[in-house]
Design an enzyme around this catalytic site. Structure first.
Site, PDB file in Angstrom:
ATOM      1  N   SER A 127       0.830  -1.203   0.000  1.00 20.68           N
ATOM      2  CA  SER A 127       0.000   0.000   0.000  1.00 20.68           C
ATOM      3  C   SER A 127       0.865   1.254   0.000  1.00 20.68           C
ATOM      4  O   SER A 127       1.983   1.256   0.543  1.00 20.68           O
ATOM      5  CB  SER A 127      -0.843  -0.041   1.271  1.00 20.68           C
ATOM      6  OG  SER A 127      -1.455   1.193   1.510  1.00 20.68           O
ATOM      7  N   TYR A 152      -2.137  -1.729  11.101  1.00 23.48           N
ATOM      8  CA  TYR A 152      -2.366  -2.202   9.727  1.00 23.48           C
ATOM      9  C   TYR A 152      -1.206  -1.775   8.824  1.00 23.48           C
ATOM     10  O   TYR A 152      -0.606  -2.591   8.121  1.00 23.48           O
ATOM     11  CB  TYR A 152      -3.693  -1.649   9.160  1.00 23.48           C
ATOM     12  CG  TYR A 152      -3.778  -1.847   7.667  1.00 23.48           C
ATOM     13  CD1 TYR A 152      -4.035  -3.104   7.133  1.00 23.48           C
ATOM     14  CD2 TYR A 152      -3.538  -0.795   6.769  1.00 23.48           C
ATOM     15  CE1 TYR A 152      -4.070  -3.307   5.753  1.00 23.48           C
ATOM     16  CE2 TYR A 152      -3.561  -0.980   5.408  1.00 23.48           C
ATOM     17  CZ  TYR A 152      -3.835  -2.240   4.897  1.00 23.48           C
ATOM     18  OH  TYR A 152      -3.841  -2.437   3.536  1.00 23.48           O
ATOM     19  N   LYS A 156       2.032  -4.022   6.684  1.00 23.76           N
ATOM     20  CA  LYS A 156       2.465  -3.960   5.271  1.00 23.76           C
ATOM     21  C   LYS A 156       3.977  -3.725   5.202  1.00 23.76           C
ATOM     22  O   LYS A 156       4.672  -4.320   4.382  1.00 23.76           O
ATOM     23  CB  LYS A 156       1.710  -2.859   4.522  1.00 23.76           C
ATOM     24  CG  LYS A 156       0.232  -3.148   4.333  1.00 23.76           C
ATOM     25  CD  LYS A 156      -0.013  -4.357   3.446  1.00 23.76           C
ATOM     26  CE  LYS A 156      -1.459  -4.797   3.414  1.00 23.76           C
ATOM     27  NZ  LYS A 156      -1.691  -6.094   2.803  1.00 23.76           N
TER      28      LYS A 156
HETATM   29  P1  NAD Z   1     -10.985  -7.328   1.062  1.00 28.14           P
HETATM   30  O1  NAD Z   1     -11.222  -7.373   2.527  1.00 28.14           O
HETATM   31  O2  NAD Z   1     -12.139  -7.052   0.173  1.00 28.14           O
HETATM   32  O3  NAD Z   1     -10.316  -8.702   0.582  1.00 28.14           O
HETATM   33  C1  NAD Z   1      -9.487  -9.476   1.399  1.00 28.14           C
HETATM   34  C2  NAD Z   1      -9.999 -10.898   1.367  1.00 28.14           C
HETATM   35  O4  NAD Z   1      -9.151 -11.725   2.163  1.00 28.14           O
HETATM   36  C3  NAD Z   1     -11.411 -11.040   1.946  1.00 28.14           C
HETATM   37  O5  NAD Z   1     -12.204 -11.783   1.046  1.00 28.14           O
HETATM   38  C4  NAD Z   1     -11.210 -11.791   3.264  1.00 28.14           C
HETATM   39  O6  NAD Z   1     -12.315 -12.632   3.561  1.00 28.14           O
HETATM   40  C5  NAD Z   1      -9.952 -12.567   2.964  1.00 28.14           C
HETATM   41  N1  NAD Z   1      -9.126 -12.915   4.141  1.00 28.14           N
HETATM   42  C6  NAD Z   1      -8.724 -12.104   5.151  1.00 28.14           C
HETATM   43  N2  NAD Z   1      -7.942 -12.790   6.005  1.00 28.14           N
HETATM   44  C7  NAD Z   1      -7.833 -14.049   5.511  1.00 28.14           C
HETATM   45  C8  NAD Z   1      -7.149 -15.222   5.933  1.00 28.14           C
HETATM   46  N3  NAD Z   1      -6.428 -15.246   7.041  1.00 28.14           N
HETATM   47  N4  NAD Z   1      -7.249 -16.332   5.177  1.00 28.14           N
HETATM   48  C9  NAD Z   1      -7.994 -16.344   4.054  1.00 28.14           C
HETATM   49  N5  NAD Z   1      -8.660 -15.276   3.607  1.00 28.14           N
HETATM   50  C10 NAD Z   1      -8.583 -14.137   4.326  1.00 28.14           C
HETATM   51  O7  NAD Z   1      -9.802  -6.277   0.814  1.00 28.14           O
HETATM   52  P2  NAD Z   1      -9.260  -5.658  -0.547  1.00 28.14           P
HETATM   53  O8  NAD Z   1      -9.611  -4.218  -0.562  1.00 28.14           O
HETATM   54  O9  NAD Z   1      -9.614  -6.505  -1.698  1.00 28.14           O
HETATM   55  O10 NAD Z   1      -7.700  -5.736  -0.260  1.00 28.14           O
HETATM   56  C11 NAD Z   1      -6.895  -6.790  -0.748  1.00 28.14           C
HETATM   57  C12 NAD Z   1      -5.459  -6.569  -0.314  1.00 28.14           C
HETATM   58  O11 NAD Z   1      -5.015  -5.311  -0.792  1.00 28.14           O
HETATM   59  C13 NAD Z   1      -5.260  -6.538   1.201  1.00 28.14           C
HETATM   60  O12 NAD Z   1      -4.022  -7.155   1.480  1.00 28.14           O
HETATM   61  C14 NAD Z   1      -5.206  -5.063   1.507  1.00 28.14           C
HETATM   62  O13 NAD Z   1      -4.457  -4.805   2.665  1.00 28.14           O
HETATM   63  C15 NAD Z   1      -4.492  -4.535   0.274  1.00 28.14           C
HETATM   64  N6  NAD Z   1      -4.758  -3.113  -0.004  1.00 28.14           N
HETATM   65  C16 NAD Z   1      -6.051  -2.678  -0.096  1.00 28.14           C
HETATM   66  C17 NAD Z   1      -6.295  -1.326  -0.342  1.00 28.14           C
HETATM   67  C18 NAD Z   1      -7.712  -0.804  -0.412  1.00 28.14           C
HETATM   68  O14 NAD Z   1      -7.895   0.403  -0.242  1.00 28.14           O
HETATM   69  N7  NAD Z   1      -8.713  -1.615  -0.681  1.00 28.14           N
HETATM   70  C19 NAD Z   1      -5.226  -0.436  -0.509  1.00 28.14           C
HETATM   71  C20 NAD Z   1      -3.927  -0.928  -0.419  1.00 28.14           C
HETATM   72  C21 NAD Z   1      -3.708  -2.278  -0.163  1.00 28.14           C
HETATM   73  C1  WQD Z   2      -9.661   9.116   1.313  1.00 27.46           C
HETATM   74  C2  WQD Z   2      -9.809  10.605   1.565  1.00 27.46           C
HETATM   75  C3  WQD Z   2     -10.082  11.228   3.877  1.00 27.46           C
HETATM   76  C4  WQD Z   2     -13.961   9.274   4.376  1.00 27.46           C
HETATM   77  C5  WQD Z   2      -7.016   4.264   3.687  1.00 27.46           C
HETATM   78  C6  WQD Z   2      -5.902   3.545   4.385  1.00 27.46           C
HETATM   79  C7  WQD Z   2      -4.856   3.109   3.428  1.00 27.46           C
HETATM   80  C8  WQD Z   2      -5.448   2.366   2.231  1.00 27.46           C
HETATM   81  C9  WQD Z   2      -6.705   2.965   1.705  1.00 27.46           C
HETATM   82  C10 WQD Z   2      -5.001   0.024   2.443  1.00 27.46           C
HETATM   83  C11 WQD Z   2      -9.037  11.088   2.777  1.00 27.46           C
HETATM   84  C12 WQD Z   2     -11.319  11.555   3.066  1.00 27.46           C
HETATM   85  C13 WQD Z   2     -12.772   9.758   3.861  1.00 27.46           C
HETATM   86  C14 WQD Z   2     -14.966  10.218   4.722  1.00 27.46           C
HETATM   87  C15 WQD Z   2     -13.544  11.994   3.992  1.00 27.46           C
HETATM   88  N1  WQD Z   2      -5.802   1.027   2.529  1.00 27.46           N
HETATM   89  N2  WQD Z   2     -12.573  11.083   3.666  1.00 27.46           N
HETATM   90  N3  WQD Z   2     -14.712  11.536   4.510  1.00 27.46           N
HETATM   91  O1  WQD Z   2      -7.291   7.432   4.120  1.00 27.46           O
HETATM   92  O2  WQD Z   2      -6.395   7.459   1.763  1.00 27.46           O
HETATM   93  O3  WQD Z   2      -6.441   5.361   2.994  1.00 27.46           O
HETATM   94  O4  WQD Z   2      -7.584   3.361   2.750  1.00 27.46           O
HETATM   95  O5  WQD Z   2      -3.847  -0.074   2.409  1.00 27.46           O
HETATM   96  O6  WQD Z   2      -3.968   2.317   4.137  1.00 27.46           O
HETATM   97  O7  WQD Z   2      -5.328   4.417   5.338  1.00 27.46           O
HETATM   98  O8  WQD Z   2      -8.576   6.349   2.227  1.00 27.46           O
HETATM   99  O9  WQD Z   2     -10.934   6.311   1.564  1.00 27.46           O
HETATM  100  O10 WQD Z   2     -10.358   6.473   4.020  1.00 27.46           O
HETATM  101  O11 WQD Z   2      -9.943   8.424   2.537  1.00 27.46           O
HETATM  102  O12 WQD Z   2     -13.378  13.200   3.830  1.00 27.46           O
HETATM  103  O13 WQD Z   2     -16.049   9.846   5.230  1.00 27.46           O
HETATM  104  O14 WQD Z   2     -11.177  10.889   1.849  1.00 27.46           O
HETATM  105  O15 WQD Z   2      -9.792  12.247   4.772  1.00 27.46           O
HETATM  106  O16 WQD Z   2      -8.534  12.347   2.454  1.00 27.46           O
HETATM  107  P1  WQD Z   2      -7.143   6.757   2.831  1.00 27.46           P
HETATM  108  P2  WQD Z   2     -10.025   6.816   2.611  1.00 27.46           P
END
Ligand code: NAD
Ligand code: WQD
Length: 344
Positions: A127, A152, A156
Site C-alpha cells: 500500500s 495495519y 504492510k
Molecule cells: P478485502 O477485505 O475485500 O479482501 C481481502 C480478502 O481476504 C477477503 O475476502 C477476506 O475474507 C480474505 N481474508 C482475510 N484474512 C484471511 C485469511 N487469514 N485467510 C484467508 N482469507 C482471508 O480487501 P481488498 O480491498 O480486496 O484488499 C486486498 C489486499 O489489498 C489486502 O491485502 C489489503 O491490505 C491490500 N490493499 C487494499 C487497499 C484498499 O484500499 N482496498 C489499498 C492498499 C492495499
Molecule cells: C480518502 C480521503 C479522507 C472518508 C485508507 C488507508 C490506506 C489504504 C486505503 C489500504 C481522505 C477523506 C474519507 C470520509 C472523507 N488502505 N474522507 N470523509 O485514508 O487514503 O487510505 O484506505 O492499504 O492504508 O489508510 O482512504 O478512503 O479512508 O480516505 O473526507 O467519510 O477521503 O480524509 O482524504 P485513505 P479513505
C-alpha cells in the site's frame, strides 16, 4: 497447459477483480478465502463474467495444515497472488494482535510452503500507506518508508521486509510487491464490486451510500490542509486497471522477466484529486447530488499523496486506463445494483 495461480483473498474486492482478469488471460485460478470480509456468491459473479468457475476453498491462510493439504491436492501451482489480509485501519488500532497475526502469519505460511510445492513467484498486496506523508510528490518507489501510523500500516511494512529477507536468502522464488494507491470502482458488468462491512470508513463507499440516501451527509475531513481547496489529496485508481497489473506481474515472474529478485511498483494514476474535487466530479458524472459538510480533520490522515507511476508504466508496460468519471460512475452503478438486490 494453463499455468495454475493461487489467489488468496480471491473472494475480496481487489482479489475478485483480479481473478476475472487472470481467467480472461487464460490462467487457471484457485482461490482460498476464509470469507471473513467477503461472500461466497462472489464466486458466482466471477463465473458469470468469465464463463468459468474458479476452484474455491474456504480456508484460512493461518491454517498451515489446511494449506498443506490444499497444495497436496492441487499440484502444479506456479504462482501466488497474496491479497488475504485484514485491512481496516481503525480496527487495527483497537485489535493490533488480530492484525499482526492475520497479516503476518498468513504470509509466513505461504513463503514457507512455496519451495516445497514448486511455486516460483509471489505477488504481494502492499500500500502507499508505507510512504506516510512523502517529502517529494509525486512519490516514487525509492522514497523513504515512514513510521507507520497504524498496526495495519505496520503489517504492510513488516511483510515487505519479510519478503525481501526471505527472497534474498536464496529461496527458489521471486517476488513483486505492488503498492496500491486508492482503489475504487466496480467491474462494468456489476457482477462484482466492493462490499463494505457496516459503516464505511473509506471515502467512495460512504459517498455512494450518501448519494443513495443510506447516510444523511458525507463528512469531509478538513478543508484547512495545505492543498489548493484545503481538502486532502489522493490518487484514485480503478480496480479493473489495478487487477490487470497483477496479471502482468505474475506473467513477468513466471516468464523470468524480472530484473531483481524483489521488484516494487507503485500502482496509481499519477493524478492527485482532492475530496472536494472528487465530490464535484461524481456529481457531474452521475447527475446525483452528494450532501456534505466540512468537519474536523481525521486523526492520522495524510495531507496529500499521489503516485509517480513511471516505473510501472515503463517496466511493467502497464498504465491505468480508466477515467475518474468512469470509475465513479461504476461505483454509483454498483451501489444501485446493491440496492436492487436488497443488500444495501
Ligand atoms: P478485502 O477485505 O475485500 O479482501 C481481502 C480478502 O481476504 C477477503 O475476502 C477476506 O475474507 C480474505 N481474508 C482475510 N484474512 C484471511 C485469511 N487469514 N485467510 C484467508 N482469507 C482471508 O480487501 P481488498 O480491498 O480486496 O484488499 C486486498 C489486499 O489489498 C489486502 O491485502 C489489503 O491490505 C491490500 N490493499 C487494499 C487497499 C484498499 O484500499 N482496498 C489499498 C492498499 C492495499
Ligand atoms: C480518502 C480521503 C479522507 C472518508 C485508507 C488507508 C490506506 C489504504 C486505503 C489500504 C481522505 C477523506 C474519507 C470520509 C472523507 N488502505 N474522507 N470523509 O485514508 O487514503 O487510505 O484506505 O492499504 O492504508 O489508510 O482512504 O478512503 O479512508 O480516505 O473526507 O467519510 O477521503 O480524509 O482524504 P485513505 P479513505
Amino acid at each position: 497447459m494453463e499455468n495454475k495461480i493461487l489467489v488468496t483473498g480471491g473472494a475480496g474486492y481487489i482479489g475478485s477483480h483480479t481473478v476475472v482478469e487472470l481467467q480472461n488471460a487464460g490462467y487457471e485460478v484457485i482461490i482460498i478465502d476464509n470469507l471473513s470480509n467477503s461472500n461466497v456468491e462472489v464466486i458466482d459473479g466471477i463465473e458469470k463474467i468469465t464463463g468459468k468457475r474458479p476452484l474455491f476453498f474456504e480456508l484460512d491462510c493461518n491454517d498451515m495444515e489446511g494449506l498443506k493439504s490444499m497444495f497436496e491436492s492441487n499440484t502444479g501451482i506456479k504462482g501466488i497472488i497474496h491479497f488475504a489480509a485484514s485491512k481496516a485501519v481503525g480496527e487495527s488500532i483497537q485489535k493490533p494482535l488480530l492484525y499482526y497475526r492475520n497479516n503476518i502469519v498468513s504470509l509466513l505460511n505461504l513463503l514457507d510452503l512455496m519451495p516445497q510445492y514448486g511455486a516460483e513467484g509471489i505477488v504481494f498486496s502492499s500500500s502507499c500507506t508505507v510512504y506516510g506523508q512523502p517529502d517529494i510528490l509525486p512519490v516514487d518507489e525509492n522514497a523513504p518508508i515512514k513510521p507507520a501510523l497504524s498496526p495495519y500500516g505496520n503489517t504492510k511494512q513488516i511483510d515487505e521486509e519479510i519478503i525481501r529477507d526471505t527472497v534474498y536468502s536464496g529461496v527458489p522464488y521471486k517476488s513483486i510487491i505492488l503498492r496500491y494507491f486508492n482503489p475504487i470502482g466496480a467491474h462494468p458488468s456489476l457482477e462484482i464490486g466492493e462490499l463494505p462491512n457496516g459503516v464505511p470508513q473509506n471515502l467512495i463507499p460512504f459517498l455512494t451510500q450518501t448519494a443513495m440516501g443510506i447516510r444523511t451527509e458525507l463528512s469531509v475531513y478538513g478543508n484547512d490542509y495545505d492543498t489548493p481547496d484545503g481538502s486532502c489529496i489522493r490518487d484514485y485508481i480503478n480496480v479493473v486497471d489495478l487487477a490487470k497489473a497483477h496479471v502482468v506481474s505474475i506473467d513477468r515472474l513466471l516468464k523470468g522477466k524480472t530484473k531483481k529478485e524483489v521488484e516494487i511498483f507503485n500502482l496509481g494514476t499519477g493524478r492527485g484529486l482532492s475530496v472536494l474535487e472528487l465530490i464535484n466530479i461524481f456529481e457531474k458524472a452521475t447527475g446525483v447530488k452528494v450532501p456534505y459538510k466540512i468537519v474536523d480533520r481525521r486523526e492520522g490522515d495524510i495531507e496529500k499523496v499521489w503516485a509517480l507511476p513511471d516505473y510501472a508504466n515503463n517496466e511493467l508496460g502497464w498504465t491505468a486506463q480508466k477515467s475518474i468519471e468512469d470509475s465513479l460512475a461504476s461505483s454509483w452503478n454498483w451501489q444501485m445494483k446493491l440496492r436492487e438486490k436488497g443488500i444495501m
